[in-house]
Design an enzyme around this catalytic site. Structure first.
Site, PDB file in Angstrom:
ATOM      1  N   SER A  30     -45.566 -71.953 -61.041  1.00  0.00           N
ATOM      2  CA  SER A  30     -46.746 -71.740 -62.145  1.00  0.00           C
ATOM      3  C   SER A  30     -47.441 -73.000 -62.040  1.00  0.00           C
ATOM      4  CB  SER A  30     -46.192 -71.352 -63.421  1.00  0.00           C
ATOM      5  OG  SER A  30     -47.010 -71.961 -64.278  1.00  0.00           O
ATOM      6  N   TYR A  40     -41.478 -74.135 -70.574  1.00  0.00           N
ATOM      7  CA  TYR A  40     -41.597 -73.202 -69.587  1.00  0.00           C
ATOM      8  C   TYR A  40     -41.843 -73.750 -68.286  1.00  0.00           C
ATOM      9  CZ  TYR A  40     -43.941 -69.756 -66.754  1.00  0.00           C
ATOM     10  OH  TYR A  40     -44.321 -69.026 -65.689  1.00  0.00           O
ATOM     11  N   LYS A  77     -39.955 -74.466 -64.515  1.00  0.00           N
ATOM     12  CA  LYS A  77     -40.581 -74.025 -63.263  1.00  0.00           C
ATOM     13  C   LYS A  77     -40.497 -75.343 -62.397  1.00  0.00           C
ATOM     14  CE  LYS A  77     -41.605 -69.742 -63.960  1.00  0.00           C
ATOM     15  NZ  LYS A  77     -41.023 -68.872 -62.998  1.00  0.00           N
TER      16      LYS A  77
END
Ligand code: NAD
Length: 338
Positions: free
Chosen positions: A125, A150, A154
């Protein structure tokens, strides 16, 4: 033609990926725990492609079941989508994000190694670029200050894969840093259908348009951007799936680990998205300004030159197409896949 295992293949991007794979004559095995999806999109994918795929309900944290799947099927490559993806939720439940996104990925990589499968495309991302880089984000910029949990998961997964490639030259890894995937397949048969209140802008917008929600909340109008709302780089999910096919092709020929940004290179504000959505679909969207959300960065967009040059991939869809296709999906499926 190859056998591709798609983790999280029943989800929004995964289902578009399965269709693109079947249409390109690959065989597809999907594993998904259905925590944020259901079987219906895969049934529709099979109908659209007029070809069947194999579905196995499996959590990527289940080492034993994963190992069995790799024993039972001859797999050439993996496209790894499975995981949790809501920034705000990751701030409230970090352990859950570490478990699904990091521990789950480790289980998958272990099962791959044991089965001698070393080709993987990973869904990363743009959030990994964090707050210290200026747009357009380039792959060479340091990604070491993830802005939320988050993004941290990643980044950790990317770094594990980089280290695997350094330790064992059999690995062939594509890290695709997605910007903001939106839109839906032009048939209107598959699209984004989040459970509960949508976290992402577009399903929120289309659910207001269909009357499922009262108004659109725009989180923050005092950012340092031209109109005060957040700016993002939106990419059609069909273009994104195509980028994976190019990456898969590239990786089946070359070893090592390589990172590519997948975006259009254009930034659009939330307000601009709302207004363009209203214009192309001839709708009025009631909205309100709400406080900023924790974990949101003001603005970012991609430098996508590397992906275009090295993968020979180019986005085909304009913002207007993306917003028309998002609405076409929601209009045909007011209740999503139910
Ligand atoms: N949609 C975005 O805006 C965006 C942006 C950048 C990156 N990504 C990444 O792309 C991937 C796919 O995103 P999406 O939008 O299609 O999300 P999605 O939630 O629609 O799809 C993810 C799928 O993974 C499954 N899943 C979740 N945890 C699992 C587990 N432990 N085991 C097995 N299956 C599991 C869910 O049931 C779901 O079907 C994710 O890794 C996400 O982080 C998404």
């Amino acid at each position: 033609m190859s056998n591709v295992l798609v983790t999280g293949g029943a989800g929004f991007i995964g289902s578009h990926m399965c269709l693109a794979l079947l249409e390109s004559c690959h065989d597809v095995i999907v594993i998904d725990n259905l925590s944020n999806s259901c079987l219906e999109p895969l049934k529709r994918v099979e109908k659209l492609a007029q070809k069947s795929l194999i579905f196995i309900e499996c959590d990527i944290r289940n080492d034993q079941k994963l190992r069995q799947i790799f024993k039972d099927h001859s797999i050439d490559a993996v496209i790894h989508f499975a995981g949790l993806k809501a920034v705000g939720e990751s701030q409230r439940f970090p352990l859950s994000y570490f478990e699904h996104n990091i521990a789950g990925s480790i289980s998958l990589f272990k099962a791959m190694e044991q089965a001698n499968v070393f080709n993987i495309v990973f869904s990363s991302s743009a959030t990994v670029y964090g707050e210290n880089n200026r747009s357009p984000y380039h792959e060479n910029m340091p990604a070491n200050t993830p802005y939320n949990n988050y993004a941290f998961t990643k980044l950790m997964t990317e770094q594990m894969l980089e280290k695997l490639a350094l330790a064992d030259q059999r690995w062939s890894i594509a890290l695709l840093r997605y910007f903001n995937p939106i839109g839906a397949h032009q048939s209107g048969q598959i699209g984004e259908d989040p459970r509960g209140k949508p976290y992402n802008l577009i399903p929120h917008l289309t659910q207001v348009a269909i009357g499922k929600r009262e108004k659109l909340s725009i989180y923050g109008n005092d950012y340092n951007t031209p109109d005060g709302t957040c700016v993002r780089d939106y990419i059609h999910v069909v273009d994104l799936a195509a980028a994976h096919l190019h990456a898969l092709d590239n990786r089946l020929k070359t070893n090592g680990c390589r990172t590519w940004n997948i975006g259009t290179g254009q930034g659009h504000s939330v307000l601009e998205i709302k207004e363009t959505f209203e214009k192309v679909n001839r709708l009025d969207i009631p909205f309100e300004y709400a406080p900023r959300r924790v974990g949101d960065l003001p603005a970012y967009f991609a430098d996508n030159e590397r992906a275009m040059r090295e993968l020979k991939w180019q986005p085909q869809f304009q913002l207007e197409d993306m917003l028309k296709d998002s609405w076409n999906w929601q209009r045909q499926n007011p209740m999503g896949f139910k």
